[in-house]
Design an enzyme around this catalytic site. Structure first.
Site, PDB file in Angstrom:
ATOM      1  N   SER A   1     125.254 122.559 100.168  1.00 31.12           N
ATOM      2  CA  SER A   1     123.859 122.256  99.820  1.00 31.12           C
ATOM      3  C   SER A   1     122.866 122.434 100.955  1.00 31.12           C
ATOM      4  O   SER A   1     121.658 122.336 100.723  1.00 31.12           O
ATOM      5  CB  SER A   1     123.747 120.825  99.282  1.00 31.12           C
TER       6      SER A   1
ATOM      7  N   LYS B   1     119.913 124.765 100.489  1.00 33.77           N
ATOM      8  CA  LYS B   1     118.633 124.358  99.882  1.00 33.77           C
ATOM      9  C   LYS B   1     117.495 124.414 100.895  1.00 33.77           C
ATOM     10  O   LYS B   1     116.318 124.448 100.498  1.00 33.77           O
ATOM     11  CB  LYS B   1     118.759 122.959  99.274  1.00 33.77           C
TER      12      LYS B   1
ATOM     13  N   SER C   1     119.446 116.185  96.627  1.00 33.12           N
ATOM     14  CA  SER C   1     120.218 117.430  96.584  1.00 33.12           C
ATOM     15  C   SER C   1     120.415 117.887  95.143  1.00 33.12           C
ATOM     16  O   SER C   1     121.534 118.172  94.699  1.00 33.12           O
ATOM     17  CB  SER C   1     121.579 117.241  97.275  1.00 33.12           C
TER      18      SER C   1
END
Length: 654
Positions: A308, A311, A484
């Site tokens: 993640s 991102k 997230s």
């Protein structure tokens, strides 16, 4: 006839044949109601009418010595209501030495009653009783005591041969026992004209004395006031406290003026934590954003799975290419047929299924209830169509696991959905719907009372019947980074694609993100990206790229034109021990980083990463990116990454 020795006649000096009851004993101020153990009003030496005897522990109303009333015998602490020795109440006692008639007192009489020394009739009181007694040997109550002053039911002088005070036959050895009718308990007062109140005279004298004292004191106060003796404030006898220490609270901004750390100092600080074996393969970079200098590097150009932390790329691309105040819209338009409406997805996955005012995982989300109310006000609806044509292509990206949807990590990406496809809009990871557009349309139809739902397309130029909008783009980016959120990440990437004129698909979104970052000077060499959320195990990034993006957002001097647009990226990062995906992190050995570290997390099976900023002990802001590929359990690996950031926090490495 004179009283027997040791007896105290109740009548105050009355002859043996007196027709009226006596008024107390030799020194009694008025008729008494008892003696040593039973209440009496007066008695020898009594100051206040009392209810007990000489040493009674309870308040009494007189007695031979007691200034206060007591209820008991000469030594009793409880009222005694019986004969000379018996602890139970009775109506008997010694009315006379042998006489069956009730007497009033006598050395051991317990009060009025009728009976012989062994009679079972009542007497009230006893010489030593702690509890009510019932006659010398009897079981009934009487009223009297050794020095009885009580008025009994059948009153007498209490001595052999003495006539009853009420004119009855004399009570003696051979007197016949008259029939005694039960009577009520004698009243505890006499008419005012028959009572001698010597104790009240004493009260009156005491009251006069008190009043005189009050007058004297009042006069003294007036003289004191007139003389001005009270005009002067008292002189303090203790020193005044020292003034408080000066405090000048101020917020100190992080800037380039703090001592700059050296590469050697950073290397020394990270040497121990970076050698933790649980980290497996570790790559990373530490940058001083004030100068753009990389202070520590380890495999920074080697691509690893970012999870993640990818991102960061999507957030940067959205902030660089989209209006920060833009909102994503969900509309309902008029259909081709009467009673038919079309629900048009505008890319907002945060639309709430809950009533207004009830929070979901998406702060500031619009509500379906609001949209339905607008439509219902325009007329009845019989059919709802839903239009998801804004996005195209597959809903699931290459590299996603089939269980990601039921496990709650993501929903198929469509421009129309409620609560990111969650079944429970108040928790992050719970099962998602595999058909988000249809689910939203059915929810709207239920609110409108429409019986039919189907996929469809909105007519060109159709009349808008209702519209709701999402939170602004910069808030959507922050929400995505904090929790997230994978659906938001994919949605934002597609919106970047639409803004760049590219296909709103997985591939088009990835191309658009790369294009925006490349246009703004970021080197994407080594980056292989297949989605925007990082769920794909096929994604690869070098730590250097993460460090470059965060450094651009953290510059101070304004010399970098990207900084102004990217600044919200820093405030979107979760706070160590405080918010988002870092709320439960930085425990134990990492606790020193709480509040000082802000970073984006990344986690997949065998993959852990952490990229963000930290303020060191000298007040210098540092950027870091750490990526780990390890077969160890995730929890100790995350803790080891936290300790790397904490080592930077504790570094006074100038």
């Amino acid at each position: 006839m004179a009283p027997s020795p040791g007896q105290r006649p109740e009548a105050g000096g009355a002859p043996a044949n007196a027709p009226e009851p006596g008024r107390g004993g030799p020194h009694a101020g008025e008729p008494g109601r008892g003696g040593g153990a039973e209440p009496g009003r007066g008695g020898p030496g009594g100051v206040e009418p009392g209810r007990g005897g000489r040493h009674a522990g309870e308040p009494g109303r007189g007695g031979p010595q007691g200034p206060e009333a007591g209820r008991g015998g000469p030594y009793g602490s409880e009222p005694a209501r019986g004969g000379a020795q018996d602890p139970e109440p009775g109506r008997g006692g010694h009315g006379g030495p042998q006489g069956p008639e009730a007497g009033r007192g006598g050395p051991h009489t317990a009060g009025t009653g009728h009976g012989t020394p062994t009679a079972g009739d009542p007497g009230r009181g006893g010489a030593h009783g702690e509890e009510p007694a019932r006659g010398p040997h009897g079981g009934e109550a009487g009223r009297g005591a050794p020095r009885g002053a009580d008025v009994g039911t059948d009153v007498g002088a209490g001595a052999p041969g003495v006539e009853a005070a009420g004119g009855g036959p004399a009570t003696g050895a051979h007197a016949e026992e008259p029939t005694v009718e039960p009577t009520a308990k004698p009243e505890r007062f006499r008419p005012a004209d028959e009572i001698e109140e010597r104790p009240r005279k004493r009260r009156r004298l005491l009251l006069v004395g008190v009043l005189a004292l009050v007058v004297v004191l009042a006069g003294g106060a007036v003289v004191t006031w007139q003389a001005g003796w009270l005009d002067t404030a008292p002189v303090p006898t203790t020193a005044a406290p020292a003034p408080p220490a000066p405090v000048s609270p101020a917020l100190k901004g992080v800037g380039p003026d703090a001592p700059a750390p050296t590469a050697a100092g950073i290397a020394a600080a990270l040497r121990g934590p970076a050698g933790n074996g649980v980290l497996g393969t570790l790559t990373g970079v530490v940058v001083d954003p004030a100068t753009g200098t990389a202070l520590w590097k380890q495999g920074e150009t080697t691509p690893l799975t970012p999870a993640s932390t990818i991102k960061n790329l999507v957030a940067a691309a959205a902030l660089l290419s989209l209006d920060h105040t833009a909102q994503l819209s969900t509309k309902v338009v008029q259909g081709d047929q009467p009673g038919t409406v079309v629900l048009v997805g505008g890319g907002d996955p945060t639309l709430s299924s809950l009533p207004p005012g009830r929070p979901t995982v998406y702060p500031g989300a619009a509500t379906l209830d609001d949209l339905a109310a607008q439509v219902a006000a325009r007329g009845p609806v019989t059919k709802v169509l839903f239009d998801v044509s804004r996005y195209r292509g597959d809903g699931l990206a290459p590299g996603w696991a089939p269980e990601d949807v039921p496990d709650g990590y993501v929903s198929p990406i469509e421009p129309l959905m409620l609560d990111g496809g969650r079944q429970d809009p108040t928790t992050l990871d719970n099962p998602r719907t595999p058909t988000p557009g249809a689910t939203a349309a059915n929810a709207l139809a239920a609110r409108l009372g429409a019986a039919s739902v189907a996929a469809g397309t909105a007519p060109a130029g159709a009349q808008v019947l209702g519209e709701v909008k999402s939170a602004p783009v910069d808030q959507l980016v922050e929400n995505m980074m904090q929790i997230s959120d994978n659906v938001l990440a994919e949605t934002m990437a597609r919106e970047v694609a639409l803004a760049k004129g590219m296909e709103p698909t997985f591939a088009g979104a990835v191309q658009a993100v790369r294009a925006v970052l490349t246009e703004h000077g970021f080197d994407l060499a080594g980056a292989e990206v297949f989605d925007a959320s990082g769920l794909s195990v096929n994604d690869k990034l070098p730590a250097r790229l993460l460090g470059d993006i965060l450094s651009a957002a953290a510059r101070f001097d304004g010399s970098d034109p990207r900084t102004a647009k990217l600044r919200p990226l820093l405030t979107a990062l979760p706070v160590a021990g405080g918010s988002g995906t870092l709320a439960g992190r930085f425990q134990g050995a990492g606790a020193a980083g709480k509040g000082w570290v802000r970073a984006k997390t990344g986690t997949l099976t065998g993959v852990n990463s952490l990229a963000g900023v930290v303020v060191d002990a000298d007040g210098r802001l540092l950027v870091f990116a750490f990526m780990s590929l390890s077969t160890s359990e995730a929890t100790p690996v995350r803790g080891a990454l936290d300790e790397l950031a904490v080592a930077l926090r504790g570094c006074g490495c100038a």
